[in-house]
Design an enzyme around this catalytic site. Structure first.
Site, PDB file in Angstrom:
ATOM      1  N   HIS A 113       0.850  -1.183   0.000  1.00 39.38           N
ATOM      2  CA  HIS A 113       0.000   0.000   0.000  1.00 39.38           C
ATOM      3  C   HIS A 113       0.880   1.225   0.000  1.00 39.38           C
ATOM      4  CE1 HIS A 113      -3.181   2.805   1.056  1.00 39.38           C
ATOM      5  NE2 HIS A 113      -4.005   1.874   0.634  1.00 39.38           N
ATOM      6  N   GLU A 143      -7.993  -4.777  -0.174  1.00 38.43           N
ATOM      7  CA  GLU A 143      -8.555  -5.513  -1.304  1.00 38.43           C
ATOM      8  C   GLU A 143      -8.454  -7.027  -1.111  1.00 38.43           C
ATOM      9  OE1 GLU A 143     -10.278  -3.827  -2.973  1.00 38.43           O
ATOM     10  OE2 GLU A 143      -9.422  -1.836  -2.690  1.00 38.43           O
TER      11      GLU A 143
HETATM   12  N1  COA Z   1       3.989  -7.551  -4.683  1.00 39.38           N
HETATM   13  C1  COA Z   1       5.314  -7.646  -4.810  1.00 39.38           C
HETATM   14  N2  COA Z   1       6.164  -6.634  -4.643  1.00 39.38           N
HETATM   15  C2  COA Z   1       5.630  -5.452  -4.336  1.00 39.38           C
HETATM   16  C3  COA Z   1       4.258  -5.271  -4.181  1.00 39.38           C
HETATM   17  C4  COA Z   1       3.420  -6.392  -4.371  1.00 39.38           C
HETATM   18  N3  COA Z   1       2.086  -6.297  -4.252  1.00 39.38           N
HETATM   19  N4  COA Z   1       4.008  -3.987  -3.871  1.00 39.38           N
HETATM   20  C5  COA Z   1       5.194  -3.368  -3.829  1.00 39.38           C
HETATM   21  N5  COA Z   1       6.180  -4.247  -4.122  1.00 39.38           N
HETATM   22  C6  COA Z   1       7.602  -3.980  -4.175  1.00 39.38           C
HETATM   23  C7  COA Z   1       7.981  -3.270  -5.470  1.00 39.38           C
HETATM   24  O1  COA Z   1       8.263  -4.182  -6.505  1.00 39.38           O
HETATM   25  C8  COA Z   1       9.171  -2.469  -5.040  1.00 39.38           C
HETATM   26  O2  COA Z   1      10.278  -3.314  -4.999  1.00 39.38           O
HETATM   27  P1  COA Z   1      11.743  -2.762  -5.433  1.00 39.38           P
HETATM   28  O3  COA Z   1      12.115  -1.776  -4.355  1.00 39.38           O
HETATM   29  O4  COA Z   1      12.560  -4.013  -5.447  1.00 39.38           O
HETATM   30  O5  COA Z   1      11.583  -2.116  -6.779  1.00 39.38           O
HETATM   31  C9  COA Z   1       8.853  -2.080  -3.595  1.00 39.38           C
HETATM   32  O6  COA Z   1       7.954  -3.093  -3.126  1.00 39.38           O
HETATM   33  C10 COA Z   1       8.192  -0.729  -3.497  1.00 39.38           C
HETATM   34  O7  COA Z   1       7.172  -0.686  -4.491  1.00 39.38           O
HETATM   35  P2  COA Z   1       6.367   0.596  -4.916  1.00 39.38           P
HETATM   36  O8  COA Z   1       5.570   0.289  -6.147  1.00 39.38           O
HETATM   37  O9  COA Z   1       7.274   1.778  -4.932  1.00 39.38           O
HETATM   38  O10 COA Z   1       5.411   0.700  -3.680  1.00 39.38           O
HETATM   39  P3  COA Z   1       4.288   1.673  -3.552  1.00 39.38           P
HETATM   40  O11 COA Z   1       4.099   1.779  -2.103  1.00 39.38           O
HETATM   41  O12 COA Z   1       4.527   2.898  -4.318  1.00 39.38           O
HETATM   42  O13 COA Z   1       3.090   0.891  -4.310  1.00 39.38           O
HETATM   43  C11 COA Z   1       1.056  -0.219  -4.712  1.00 39.38           C
HETATM   44  C12 COA Z   1       1.868   0.675  -3.761  1.00 39.38           C
HETATM   45  C13 COA Z   1      -0.316  -0.438  -4.083  1.00 39.38           C
HETATM   46  C14 COA Z   1       0.895   0.465  -6.072  1.00 39.38           C
HETATM   47  C15 COA Z   1       1.767  -1.566  -4.894  1.00 39.38           C
HETATM   48  O14 COA Z   1       2.021  -2.147  -3.641  1.00 39.38           O
HETATM   49  C16 COA Z   1       0.999  -2.556  -5.785  1.00 39.38           C
HETATM   50  O15 COA Z   1       1.048  -2.460  -7.015  1.00 39.38           O
HETATM   51  N6  COA Z   1       0.269  -3.528  -5.161  1.00 39.38           N
HETATM   52  C17 COA Z   1      -0.518  -4.474  -5.900  1.00 39.38           C
HETATM   53  C18 COA Z   1      -1.827  -3.875  -6.365  1.00 39.38           C
HETATM   54  C19 COA Z   1      -2.838  -3.656  -5.250  1.00 39.38           C
HETATM   55  O16 COA Z   1      -3.034  -4.546  -4.422  1.00 39.38           O
HETATM   56  N7  COA Z   1      -3.493  -2.456  -5.261  1.00 39.38           N
HETATM   57  C20 COA Z   1      -4.536  -2.114  -4.330  1.00 39.38           C
HETATM   58  C21 COA Z   1      -4.181  -0.947  -3.474  1.00 39.38           C
HETATM   59  S1  COA Z   1      -5.470  -0.636  -2.309  1.00 39.38           S
END
Ligand code: COA
Length: 361
Positions: free
Chosen positions: A252, A307
């Site tokens: 998140h 979710e």
């Molecule tokens: N599965 C695997 N790895 C994940 C992950 C997941 N669901 N969410 C984040 N990561 C990893 C990224 O690959 C990244 O790794 P790196 O540092 O090796 O590149 C690190 O964690 C940080 O990711 P980042 O995208 O910068 O985190 P964020 O906090 O900006 O992203 C989301 C938040 C929600 C966009 C992201 O966690 C995601 O895409 N989750 C899946 C979709 C989801 O469940 N969305 C609903 C939100 S309510």
């Protein structure tokens, strides 16, 4: 200063909600939502977000009546919805149908009455479109049922059990509002030009449609179905992470510990339906994924988001996957409209800057 995605930038001051991502706390209008959401009705939750306090008996009756009276579709809406191509997804249908609501009634400034109308009509749009697509007769809203129960009734054609309504209602309250997320920001940006509430909500729906925001529950179901049985959890999860895929339902932007809404939903689900095999699978997948993420992505603090358990609830009420994000929209409309009302109270047009990194020839 440039910050990609505006991460960490304060874009507005708000009294609607507060998230403490480190501690895993979500507050609506001064009240911690975990523990409260399980006791409220949809109507009470919406009143709290719009008005800032919980309604007394008379106010509650009034908002229930207003929501009930505003459930009907206009002739323009039914014509527009019926004319849309069959393959159009429900979020695009919602965006278009809400646009068809636009009229002089929605001119600046936005009001709680306008917010009530848009909130009341969204479930009916979803149910009407579903009946068209599945060639079932459309069931008119049932005046005896509250907002969440009526939504289920219109979708399924039968009076839903209390347990099912409770699960859905808790989900809807927990997802009504969540600070300055992408869709609330979209709604506020549109409203900041003194555009109307319908336009602001149309912007928000378009933003919610993206899989990184509102699309995760369907992804969670796919993940659970691909895993199938607990013994396959670890291998499927490892394979996905090795391929660089993200696990849907985990991580998140704001919460760096457990999402309090996920905990509330997990508790509600256990309370309502007891242990069943799909819930057992979900619990096992959650545990396994958290362990594997700790190992593969150390230091990233990745936990279950709302979710993940929302998907389990949607499954327990047999809601088709394509209705997950629209159902999320049917609750989040409350937060969006609350944000637009707040924006209108002290409005300044949003106008950030961009940093030119192109050539100067
Ligand atoms: N599965 C695997 N790895 C994940 C992950 C997941 N669901 N969410 C984040 N990561 C990893 C990224 O690959 C990244 O790794 P790196 O540092 O090796 O590149 C690190 O964690 C940080 O990711 P980042 O995208 O910068 O985190 P964020 O906090 O900006 O992203 C989301 C938040 C929600 C966009 C992201 O966690 C995601 O895409 N989750 C899946 C979709 C989801 O469940 N969305 C609903 C939100 S309510």
């Amino acid at each position: 200063m440039y910050q990609q995605g505006l991460k960490g930038i304060v874009a507005a001051q708000t009294k609607i909600s507060h998230i403490d991502g480190e501690k895993g706390i979500l507050i609506y209008r001064g009240r911690e939502i975990r523990g409260l959401a399980e006791r409220l009705s949809f109507e009470e939750g919406a009143f709290l977000l719009w008005r800032g306090y919980l309604p007394n008996a008379e106010e509650l009756q009034e908002i229930k009546t207003q929501l009930l009276q505003n459930r009907g579709l206009t002739q323009t809406m039914t014509t527009v919805i019926s004319s849309l191509p069959e393959e159009m997804d429900m979020m695009s249908v919602l965006r278009t149908a809400i646009s068809a609501e636009g009229s002089a009634v929605y001119s600046w400034k936005p009001s709680v009455d306008q917010a009530i109308r848009l909130t009341a009509v969204i479930p009916t749009i979803i149910a009407y479109r579903s009946s068209l697509i599945s060639k079932r007769p459309f069931l008119e809203p049932n005046k005896k049922l509250g907002h969440a129960a009526n939504y289920l009734y219109m979708l399924t054609g039968s009076t839903p059990s209390k347990a099912v309504v409770n699960a859905l209602e808790t989900y809807m309250i927990l997802t009504m509002e969540h600070g300055m997320n992408a869709s609330a920001f979209s709604a506020r940006v549109t409203a900041s030009t003194e555009s109307d509430l319908v336009s602001a909500i149309t912007s928000a729906i378009g933003t919610m449609k993206g899989p990184l925001h509102g699309g995760a529950p369907s992804g969670v179901i796919d993940l659970l179905e691909e895993i199938g049985t607990p013994d396959r959890a670890e291998s499927v999860i490892r394979e996905k992470l090795q391929k660089g895929e993200k696990l849907m339902g985990f991580g998140h932007r704001v919460y760096k510990t457990h999402d309090p809404r996920a905990i509330a939903l997990r508790n509600k689900l256990m309370e309502e339906s007891g242990a069943d095999s799909s819930l057992d699978l979900a619990l096992h997948v959650e545990e396994t994924a958290i362990e594997v993420l700790k190992e593969v992505k150390p230091g990233r603090a990745l936990y279950t988001n709302v979710e993940f358990y929302a998907a389990a609830i949607m499954k327990s009420i047999n809601l088709q996957a394509e209705l997950f994000t629209p159902t999320f929209t049917a609750s989040r409309i409350v937060g969006w409209t609350a944000h637009v009302l707040e924006q209108a109270e002290n409005n300044v047009i949003f106008r950030p800057q961009s940093e030119y990194v192109g050539e100067i020839l």
